[in-house]
Write an enzyme that holds these catalytic residues in place. Structure first.
Site, PDB file in Angstrom:
ATOM      1  N   LEU A 101      43.276  29.146  31.656  1.00 19.28           N
ATOM      2  CA  LEU A 101      43.134  28.357  32.873  1.00 19.28           C
ATOM      3  C   LEU A 101      41.904  28.731  33.679  1.00 19.28           C
ATOM      4  O   LEU A 101      41.337  27.893  34.373  1.00 19.28           O
ATOM      5  CB  LEU A 101      44.381  28.535  33.755  1.00 19.28           C
ATOM      6  CG  LEU A 101      45.715  28.162  33.101  1.00 19.28           C
ATOM      7  CD1 LEU A 101      46.874  28.561  33.991  1.00 19.28           C
ATOM      8  CD2 LEU A 101      45.758  26.665  32.811  1.00 19.28           C
ATOM      9  N   GLY A 102      41.525  29.974  33.626  1.00 22.62           N
ATOM     10  CA  GLY A 102      40.387  30.441  34.408  1.00 22.62           C
ATOM     11  C   GLY A 102      40.094  31.888  34.076  1.00 22.62           C
ATOM     12  O   GLY A 102      40.827  32.531  33.322  1.00 22.62           O
ATOM     13  N   TYR A 103      39.020  32.394  34.624  1.00 23.37           N
ATOM     14  CA  TYR A 103      38.655  33.784  34.382  1.00 23.37           C
ATOM     15  C   TYR A 103      37.921  34.320  35.601  1.00 23.37           C
ATOM     16  O   TYR A 103      37.376  33.575  36.416  1.00 23.37           O
ATOM     17  CB  TYR A 103      37.779  33.922  33.130  1.00 23.37           C
ATOM     18  CG  TYR A 103      36.470  33.171  33.206  1.00 23.37           C
ATOM     19  CD1 TYR A 103      35.310  33.793  33.669  1.00 23.37           C
ATOM     20  CD2 TYR A 103      36.393  31.836  32.820  1.00 23.37           C
ATOM     21  CE1 TYR A 103      34.123  33.108  33.750  1.00 23.37           C
ATOM     22  CE2 TYR A 103      35.209  31.136  32.901  1.00 23.37           C
ATOM     23  CZ  TYR A 103      34.073  31.772  33.364  1.00 23.37           C
ATOM     24  OH  TYR A 103      32.887  31.082  33.453  1.00 23.37           O
ATOM     25  N   GLY A 104      37.946  35.627  35.720  1.00 15.42           N
ATOM     26  CA  GLY A 104      37.300  36.287  36.844  1.00 15.42           C
ATOM     27  C   GLY A 104      36.647  37.575  36.406  1.00 15.42           C
ATOM     28  O   GLY A 104      36.436  37.813  35.213  1.00 15.42           O
ATOM     29  N   ASP A 105      36.377  38.432  37.379  1.00 14.26           N
ATOM     30  CA  ASP A 105      35.619  39.643  37.109  1.00 14.26           C
ATOM     31  C   ASP A 105      36.411  40.662  36.308  1.00 14.26           C
ATOM     32  O   ASP A 105      35.841  41.433  35.537  1.00 14.26           O
ATOM     33  CB  ASP A 105      35.160  40.263  38.432  1.00 14.26           C
ATOM     34  CG  ASP A 105      34.189  41.413  38.218  1.00 14.26           C
ATOM     35  OD1 ASP A 105      33.362  41.316  37.284  1.00 14.26           O
ATOM     36  OD2 ASP A 105      34.256  42.394  38.970  1.00 14.26           O
ATOM     37  N   ILE A 106      37.726  40.687  36.477  1.00 12.51           N
ATOM     38  CA  ILE A 106      38.503  41.722  35.789  1.00 12.51           C
ATOM     39  C   ILE A 106      39.500  41.156  34.789  1.00 12.51           C
ATOM     40  O   ILE A 106      40.273  41.918  34.208  1.00 12.51           O
ATOM     41  CB  ILE A 106      39.242  42.624  36.795  1.00 12.51           C
ATOM     42  CG1 ILE A 106      40.318  41.840  37.549  1.00 12.51           C
ATOM     43  CG2 ILE A 106      38.275  43.287  37.750  1.00 12.51           C
ATOM     44  CD1 ILE A 106      41.216  42.724  38.388  1.00 12.51           C
ATOM     45  N   GLY A 107      39.519  39.858  34.560  1.00  9.58           N
ATOM     46  CA  GLY A 107      40.465  39.332  33.590  1.00  9.58           C
ATOM     47  C   GLY A 107      40.446  37.823  33.513  1.00  9.58           C
ATOM     48  O   GLY A 107      39.689  37.151  34.219  1.00  9.58           O
ATOM     49  N   LYS A 124      47.943  36.688  34.007  1.00 12.56           N
ATOM     50  CA  LYS A 124      46.627  37.305  34.131  1.00 12.56           C
ATOM     51  C   LYS A 124      46.536  38.454  33.141  1.00 12.56           C
ATOM     52  O   LYS A 124      47.355  39.375  33.172  1.00 12.56           O
ATOM     53  CB  LYS A 124      46.397  37.814  35.553  1.00 12.56           C
ATOM     54  CG  LYS A 124      44.987  38.357  35.787  1.00 12.56           C
ATOM     55  CD  LYS A 124      44.727  38.608  37.254  1.00 12.56           C
ATOM     56  CE  LYS A 124      43.293  39.043  37.507  1.00 12.56           C
ATOM     57  NZ  LYS A 124      43.009  39.225  38.947  1.00 12.56           N
ATOM     58  N   ASP A 138      38.767  38.527  50.484  1.00 16.80           N
ATOM     59  CA  ASP A 138      38.205  37.589  49.508  1.00 16.80           C
ATOM     60  C   ASP A 138      38.699  36.173  49.758  1.00 16.80           C
ATOM     61  O   ASP A 138      38.968  35.430  48.815  1.00 16.80           O
ATOM     62  CB  ASP A 138      38.563  38.039  48.086  1.00 16.80           C
ATOM     63  CG  ASP A 138      37.618  37.444  47.039  1.00 16.80           C
ATOM     64  OD1 ASP A 138      36.527  36.979  47.426  1.00 16.80           O
ATOM     65  OD2 ASP A 138      37.961  37.440  45.846  1.00 16.80           O
TER      66      ASP A 138
END
Length: 577
Positions: free
Chosen positions: A191-197, A214, A310
């Site tokens: 579905l999505g991704y970020g800096d740590i996972g 996650k 954030d």
């Protein structure tokens, strides 16, 4: 319990918690839980279900601890304690502030995986009276102590999710095995991704429940020194019980991954939703709705001593019914903090008088899972008749950790507060700056200090005054609130001292029934998401002998275990970051 003994704790400053500096093990101080039927000290306002989750209760010396269900590993027990920045365990300090409202259920157990369904909470009281009936366990998986990731193995009761079918699904699977793990889920789509996972759409095998999982790669976190961020997010999620914040349904790990199981929000995020609006901005009525829910979520976080740090539309998710949920807590800051209750009339006049215990408990609305510590002074105890019992003033909850300080440079450039950019150290006031940027973007479709690049943006935040464009037109109340929030000096910023209480009273929110925000009609209801094609394609892949490849993911970058098109543009319009 004599409240006078705690008068010296009223001015305890907020400290950033460092959870990875334990002292040498002290096996004699292993934590244990009190049973509700034990000899708990009597107090007319003692409620074992509503207490501070950050301080461990010390029972009377005459009370023998019940047999431990967590094993005898004193080192593991010590890792459960909350540590301050100087390395001392708050639970083990002899002079640690006692808390009248400590709840042993809000301290999440370390090694046990046994807990109970919120939907069965009403039956739990009757089951405990019958020794012949066993409780149905809810397993959330065990925690490992390696790589600085330590903590709870199961979630406490979440009162506001008592009828959540996802808990029922988790419990139905947990009752059939020792623990829930990655094998119990099918990863349908990234579905999505970020800096740590990365976050995956996952369904729980044997049920109709879907979740957002996650997944964080251990090796990647360790190599980039981000294990503490992963730990912080998991610890904060385990504390939360609020309708506008995520619920952590399960946590587990494999040899390569840490996994957090949370709610799937099919409505996407506010950034994507804003892009679909006329002129790519929300109406003032819609902006007020979303801002009011975000404000309540921030207020609750500050009550727990959590500075979010954030806030941005990309991190505000839209649930199926149209209400919001904050996400992504790996940049958040935890601190020790004691909220207090004061009279609104005293606050406005600068007196800041603290209410006596009886009036504060009976006259204040507070979250269902949190009852703030009451810190009466000598004056308020002696002059009980002057506490406002017969007046018209209503109490306020002062839940603003103004003393916490961090030097970290974290956040999104367009949302960074000036004190972060200048490196002066920052506290909870950064959340009110970002709240002002957030409200500005909802109403205008852009942020106020955006430059040609990141460097220009940072220069504008620090050195340029706030300006409003001629169009679109927004009300004077909205502009006034934004001006108050975007004051560059954090000490002069609105809500610096009184927190969300001051913002709630602003004319922009006039007419908002804060007690019934959750019942208000959302301005947008997401269209239902048909998950059938993803599940069908997933089953087809497995039937062709592909095996359960989604559960054999490679380290970063994580394999997108999508059942169907693998390009990012085909993903559901949802991001968890």
């Amino acid at each position: 319990m004599d409240l006078a003994s705690k008068k010296n704790t009223a001015n305890v400053g907020s400290k950033e918690i460092d959870p990875i500096k334990p002292k040498s093990p002290r096996s004699s101080l292993s934590p244990f839980s009190l049973k509700l039927g034990d000899n708990v000290p009597r107090n007319p306002h003692f409620d074992p279900k509503k207490m501070d989750p950050l301080v461990k209760h010390q029972p009377p010396k005459s009370l023998e601890p019940p047999p431990s269900t967590r094993g005898t590993n004193s080192e593991g027990d010590l890792k459960h304690n909350t540590y301050s920045s100087d390395g001392d365990s708050l639970a083990m300090r002899k002079n640690a502030p006692k808390n009248l409202h400590y709840d042993p259920k809000k301290i999440v157990p370390l090694t046990t995986s046994e807990t109970y369904s919120p939907s069965a909470r009403n039956h739990h009281h009757h089951r405990t009276k019958s020794p012949d009936k066993k409780r149905a366990p809810r397993h959330n998986g065990d925690y490992a102590y390696g790589d600085n990731l330590v903590g709870p193995s199961a979630q406490p009761f979440k009162p506001h999710t008592g009828g959540d079918v996802r808990w029922d699904a988790i419990n139905s699977i947990a009752s059939k095995g020792p623990q829930i793990g990655l094998d119990n889920f099918r990863l349908l789509k990234r579905l999505g991704y970020g800096d740590i996972g990365s976050v995956y759409l996952a369904d729980l095998r044997g049920t109709n429940a879907v979740f957002a999982m996650k997944v964080m790669d251990k090796a990647s976190l360790a190599s980039r020194n981000k294990l503490l961020r992963a730990q912080t997010e998991r610890e904060i999620l385990s504390l939360l019980d609020h309708p506008f914040l995520p619920t952590l349904y399960s946590y587990f790990e494999t040899d390569k991954f840490y996994c957090l199981v949370m709610e799937f929000c099919s409505g996407g995020n506010l950034h994507s939703l804003r892009q679909k609006q006329p002129s790519r901005r929300f109406t003032e009525e819609a902006a007020r709705f979303y801002a009011s829910e975000v404000l309540l979520a921030l207020e609750y976080l500050h009550m727990l001593g959590v500075v979010y740090r954030d806030l941005k539309p990309e991190n505000i998710l839209v649930r199926d019914e149209g209400h919001i949920m904050l996400s992504d807590f790996d940049l958040s800051l935890r601190c020790t903090f004691n909220p207090t209750l004061v009279k609104s009339s005293s606050v406005c006049s600068g007196g800041g008088a603290i209410l006596n215990e009886e009036f504060a408990v009976n006259g204040c609305m507070h979250p269902s899972a949190f009852l703030p510590r009451l810190l009466p002074s000598k004056k308020t105890r002696k002059a009980k008749s002057d506490s406002g019992l017969g007046g018209l003033s209503m109490p306020e909850l002062m839940a603003e950790p103004t003393d916490v300080r961090s030097m970290s440079f974290v956040g999104t450039h367009e949302y960074l507060a000036p004190e972060i950019i200048r490196g002066e150290g920052h506290g909870s006031a950064v959340d009110w700056w970002t709240f002002g940027i957030f409200l500005y973007e909802l109403l205008h479709g852009t942020t106020p200090f955006k430059g040609q690049g990141n460097r220009a943006t940072l220069h504008n935040v620090v050195g340029q005054p706030l300006k409003f464009p001629d169009t679109p037109h927004v009300s004077s109340a909205a502009r006034d609130l934004i001006r108050g929030l975007l004051v560059k000096d954090p000490h002069r910023r609105i809500a610096y001292t009184r927190g969300a209480t001051e913002i709630k009273q602003h004319p922009f929110f006039e007419g908002v029934n804060w007690a019934l925000v959750r019942s208000a009609a959302p301005p947008h209801i997401p269209d239902p998401v048909d998950l059938g094609p993803y599940a069908a394609a997933r089953g087809k892949t497995k039937s062709h002998g592909g095996g359960d490849h989604c559960n054999s993911m490679k380290p970063e970058p994580l394999v997108a275990c999508a059942a169907g098109p693998t390009d990012d543009t085909a993903y559901i319009d949802f991001e968890y970051f």
